[in-house]
Motif scaffolding. Structure first.
Motif, mmCIF file in Angstrom:
data_model
loop_
_atom_site.group_PDB
_atom_site.id
_atom_site.type_symbol
_atom_site.label_atom_id
_atom_site.label_comp_id
_atom_site.label_asym_id
_atom_site.label_seq_id
_atom_site.Cartn_x
_atom_site.Cartn_y
_atom_site.Cartn_z
ATOM 1 N N VAL A 349 1.115 -1.042 -0.173
ATOM 2 C CA VAL A 349 -0.132 0.308 0.075
ATOM 3 C C VAL A 349 1.124 1.290 -0.151
ATOM 4 O O VAL A 349 1.772 1.066 1.055
ATOM 5 C CB VAL A 349 -0.804 -0.191 0.915
ATOM 6 C CG1 VAL A 349 -1.915 1.101 1.646
ATOM 7 C CG2 VAL A 349 -2.260 -1.187 1.393
ATOM 8 N N CYS A 350 0.877 2.153 -1.204
ATOM 9 C CA CYS A 350 2.341 3.149 -1.624
ATOM 10 C C CYS A 350 1.045 4.102 -0.035
ATOM 11 O O CYS A 350 -0.528 4.182 -0.323
ATOM 12 C CB CYS A 350 1.654 4.436 -2.788
ATOM 13 S SG CYS A 350 2.544 5.242 -2.588
ATOM 14 N N VAL A 351 2.132 4.602 0.733
ATOM 15 C CA VAL A 351 1.830 6.011 1.326
ATOM 16 C C VAL A 351 2.452 7.158 1.428
ATOM 17 O O VAL A 351 2.884 7.593 2.411
ATOM 18 C CB VAL A 351 2.441 5.419 3.023
ATOM 19 C CG1 VAL A 351 1.255 4.013 3.611
ATOM 20 C CG2 VAL A 351 3.314 4.631 3.661
ATOM 21 N N GLY A 352 2.857 7.574 -0.047
ATOM 22 C CA GLY A 352 3.409 8.504 -0.094
ATOM 23 C C GLY A 352 3.053 9.677 0.157
ATOM 24 O O GLY A 352 1.298 9.495 0.141
ATOM 25 N N THR A 353 3.798 10.811 -0.734
ATOM 26 C CA THR A 353 2.675 11.958 -0.297
ATOM 27 C C THR A 353 1.686 11.973 -0.942
ATOM 28 O O THR A 353 0.130 12.621 -0.158
ATOM 29 C CB THR A 353 3.493 12.923 -0.706
ATOM 30 O OG1 THR A 353 4.699 12.786 -0.388
ATOM 31 C CG2 THR A 353 2.939 14.611 -0.400
ATOM 32 N N ALA A 354 1.256 12.506 -2.486
ATOM 33 C CA ALA A 354 0.232 12.223 -3.381
ATOM 34 C C ALA A 354 -1.013 10.531 -2.784
ATOM 35 O O ALA A 354 -2.122 11.482 -2.124
ATOM 36 C CB ALA A 354 0.579 11.923 -4.418
ATOM 37 N N CYS A 355 -0.242 9.748 -1.968
ATOM 38 C CA CYS A 355 -1.095 9.326 -1.737
ATOM 39 C C CYS A 355 -1.874 8.893 -0.330
ATOM 40 O O CYS A 355 -2.890 8.637 -0.024
ATOM 41 C CB CYS A 355 -1.184 7.340 -2.027
ATOM 42 S SG CYS A 355 -0.348 6.364 -3.122
ATOM 43 N N ALA A 390 7.097 3.373 0.206
ATOM 44 C CA ALA A 390 6.725 4.927 -0.689
ATOM 45 C C ALA A 390 6.133 4.942 -2.220
ATOM 46 O O ALA A 390 6.643 3.446 -2.449
ATOM 47 C CB ALA A 390 8.723 5.498 -0.300
ATOM 48 N N CYS A 391 6.719 5.904 -3.011
ATOM 49 C CA CYS A 391 5.735 6.209 -4.476
ATOM 50 C C CYS A 391 6.408 5.216 -5.001
ATOM 51 O O CYS A 391 7.178 4.422 -5.308
ATOM 52 C CB CYS A 391 6.293 7.752 -4.687
ATOM 53 S SG CYS A 391 5.942 7.571 -6.056
ATOM 54 N N LEU A 392 5.126 4.835 -5.206
ATOM 55 C CA LEU A 392 4.744 3.025 -6.278
ATOM 56 C C LEU A 392 5.071 4.496 -8.064
ATOM 57 O O LEU A 392 5.078 3.482 -8.714
ATOM 58 C CB LEU A 392 3.802 2.417 -5.990
ATOM 59 C CG LEU A 392 4.370 1.061 -4.897
ATOM 60 C CD1 LEU A 392 2.569 0.993 -5.100
ATOM 61 C CD2 LEU A 392 5.039 0.879 -5.072
ATOM 62 N N GLY A 393 5.364 5.132 -7.464
ATOM 63 C CA GLY A 393 5.336 5.585 -9.737
ATOM 64 C C GLY A 393 4.753 5.920 -9.789
ATOM 65 O O GLY A 393 4.964 6.776 -11.440
ATOM 66 N N CYS A 394 3.070 6.765 -9.594
ATOM 67 C CA CYS A 394 2.348 6.388 -10.322
ATOM 68 C C CYS A 394 0.925 7.086 -9.479
ATOM 69 O O CYS A 394 -0.047 6.639 -8.862
ATOM 70 C CB CYS A 394 1.220 5.078 -11.291
ATOM 71 S SG CYS A 394 1.748 3.764 -10.429
ATOM 72 N N CYS A 395 1.860 8.196 -9.258
ATOM 73 C CA CYS A 395 1.149 9.319 -7.921
ATOM 74 C C CYS A 395 -0.447 9.341 -9.423
ATOM 75 O O CYS A 395 -1.711 9.648 -8.565
ATOM 76 C CB CYS A 395 1.287 10.339 -7.768
ATOM 77 S SG CYS A 395 3.183 9.834 -7.635
ATOM 78 N N SER A 396 -0.576 9.610 -10.327
ATOM 79 C CA SER A 396 -2.158 9.905 -10.860
ATOM 80 C C SER A 396 -3.103 9.316 -10.489
ATOM 81 O O SER A 396 -4.672 9.621 -10.408
ATOM 82 C CB SER A 396 -2.054 10.497 -12.054
ATOM 83 O OG SER A 396 -1.930 9.357 -13.023
ATOM 84 N N PRO A 399 -5.358 7.229 -4.754
ATOM 85 C CA PRO A 399 -4.340 6.376 -3.600
ATOM 86 C C PRO A 399 -4.174 4.654 -4.454
ATOM 87 O O PRO A 399 -5.281 3.857 -5.261
ATOM 88 C CB PRO A 399 -5.302 5.903 -2.713
ATOM 89 C CG PRO A 399 -6.855 6.561 -2.609
ATOM 90 C CD PRO A 399 -6.564 7.194 -3.502
ATOM 91 N N VAL A 400 -2.404 4.518 -4.193
ATOM 92 C CA VAL A 400 -2.630 3.351 -5.085
ATOM 93 C C VAL A 400 -2.415 1.344 -4.491
ATOM 94 O O VAL A 400 -1.708 2.167 -3.457
ATOM 95 C CB VAL A 400 -1.631 3.518 -5.950
ATOM 96 C CG1 VAL A 400 -0.579 2.952 -6.925
ATOM 97 C CG2 VAL A 400 -1.567 4.501 -6.590
ATOM 98 N N VAL A 401 -2.789 0.613 -4.496
ATOM 99 C CA VAL A 401 -1.939 -0.458 -4.331
ATOM 100 C C VAL A 401 -1.460 -1.471 -5.075
ATOM 101 O O VAL A 401 -1.892 -1.498 -6.305
ATOM 102 C CB VAL A 401 -3.209 -1.568 -3.708
ATOM 103 C CG1 VAL A 401 -3.296 -2.675 -3.279
ATOM 104 C CG2 VAL A 401 -3.648 -0.190 -2.482
HETATM 105 S S1 FES Z 1 2.420 8.782 -3.434
HETATM 106 FE FE1 FES Z 1 1.773 6.880 -3.827
HETATM 107 S S2 FES Z 1 2.395 6.253 -5.721
HETATM 108 FE FE2 FES Z 1 3.038 8.664 -5.285
#
Ligand code: FES
Length: 428
Positions: A349-355, A390-396, A399-401
């Motif tokens: 589960v991405c917990v990067g900034t955008a997600c 961290a960011c999975l590279g598809c912030c658009s 939230p990404v899993v």
């Molecule tokens: S922050 Fe989740 S994919 Fe970039």
């Protein structure tokens, strides 16, 4: 005229001084001693590292500066004999889990600026120096003839030798010394050479070359400490080469006994079973036990074991002769490998900034509740591992899993139970 063979060159060496040394066990990233070579006196000395050095002058740059200040005063110029050439590797030096930890920091008074400058360089010298049991090397003085320094950690011996026949060109001399001191083709990767080349005799910005043996291409390659004219200082001291050989890759940190580590370690599922040595032997045999195919062997192990176990690394090292440091490097460099046992289905589960701003925290909490495990753990049946990444590279798509290789975007809390059911083969 016929060129001399490597053997003839070696026979023509004259040992000017030599000293033996004992190996040490690294403690929390430190060998707790430094090596000092004075080329004017041809002396070799091992000095202790004080606690104050470690507290106030942490890291390769810190050690280099502290060691510089012990040797210079206001009148020291770049070509003064007392101007030291310091080479250090910090407390994380050689720890393959951290990027950049293979660097050596080289420091001296620069011919180009007449002030202290440092330059950092890759290659194997810094880690090999650390594994040999030295946090730093300090070279002072000037020789009256071209000499080379050889640090042989495999026999615990340091020598200053007159080496009249080897080339001056850095890439050639690095190849010659690698060939000379290797016991076999495999052993070449245990050797690192530092050399400046003949151009450094004529300019103020001569670079310093650090070699490593590229065992895939079977060539000696060099990286450069390019700032500040470190190669010019090296040649001013009449150094032709600095050679280190080491076969023991001592862990710089031992953390297995630290209780807090368990909090961060993914726990193996109850159903997890490591491959036994015979299975690893069979995988290696499929690739003819050829070290060239060690990545392919690791892929097979990863497929079967779902991670690369310590036992698998030991077995591959025994069968192929590829150093464990290299195997750990591969296992940590490529995202396809993991050193931790994981479930059949890895949910990231991405917990990067955008997600995060799109509610990742609630999504991972829902996965934890549905699976009955907290992040960083594997379910008892070995089916699922849950990770926060961290960011999975598809912030658009936040939230990404990510489930194994599949990316799922725009995930809602209400989707979580269905995602798990689908992975269990129960439909959504
Ligand atoms: S922050 Fe989740 S994919 Fe970039």
């Amino acid at each position: 005229m016929r060129e001399k063979t490597i053997l003839e060159m070696q026979k023509n060496h004259t040992v000017l001084n030599e000293q033996s040394f004992e190996p040490v066990i690294l403690q929390r990233g430190y060998a707790n001693r430094t090596l000092h070579i004075d080329l004017s006196k041809r002396s070799i000395e091992i000095r202790p590292v004080t606690e104050r050095m470690k507290e106030l002058w942490t890291g390769g740059k810190g050690f280099d500066l502290w060691l510089m200040f012990q040797e210079i005063d206001a009148n020291t110029r770049w070509d003064s004999p007392e101007n030291p050439l310091c080479m250090s590797s910090g407390p994380l030096g050689g720890v393959a889990s951290f990027p950049g930890s293979g660097k050596t920091i080289v420091t001296s008074i620069s011919p180009a600026t007449e002030s202290i400058m440092d330059s950092n360089v890759g290659g194997y010298f810094g880690p090999y120096l650390k594994f040999a049991g030295f946090d730093a090397l300090v070279i002072t003085g000037k020789s009256d003839t071209d000499v080379s320094v050889f640090i042989d950690a495999t026999h615990g011996r340091i020598s200053i030798e007159k080496t009249p026949d080897e080339a001056f060109d850095a890439h050639v001399v690095c190849e010659q010394f690698t060939e000379m001191y290797a016991d076999s083709e495999d052993d070449k990767r245990n050797i690192a050479v530092v050399a400046a080349g003949s151009a450094a005799d004529h300019v103020w910005i001569g670079v310093l070359n650090f070699s490593f043996y590229d065992w895939r291409r079977k060539v000696t390659r060099v990286k450069q400490a390019g700032r500040g004219g470190m190669g010019t200082v090296f040649r001013d001291k009449k150094l032709k080469a600095l050679v280190i050989k080491n076969q023991d890759f001592t862990p710089a940190w031992t953390i297995v006994d630290q209780p807090f580590v368990d909090e961060f370690r993914i726990q193996p599922a109850a159903t997890w079973k490591p491959l036994d040595p015979a299975e690893i032997e069979a995988i290696a045999a499929k690739w003819s036990n050829d070290p060239e195919y060690v990545i392919e062997m690791m892929q097979d192990i990863q497929d079967r074991e779902r991670y690369i176990s310590r036992e698998a690394i030991d077995e591959l090292n025994r069968i192929t002769g590829v150093p464990k440091s290299r195997l750990y490097h591969i296992a940590t460099f490529y995202g396809a490998f993991t050193l931790r046992p994981v479930g059949e289905c890895v949910i990231q589960v991405c917990v990067g900034t955008a997600c995060h701003v799109k509610g990742a925290a609630r999504i991972i909490e829902t996965f934890e509740r549905e699976l009955g495990i907290s992040r960083g753990h594997t379910t008892e049946d070995g089916r699922f591992t849950l990770e926060a990444v961290a960011c999975l590279g598809c912030c658009s798509l936040a939230p990404v899993v990510k489930i194994n290789d599949e990316i799922i975007g725009n995930v809602k809390v209400s989707d979580v139970a269905g995602i798990i059911r689908k992975q269990r083969g129960e439909g959504r």
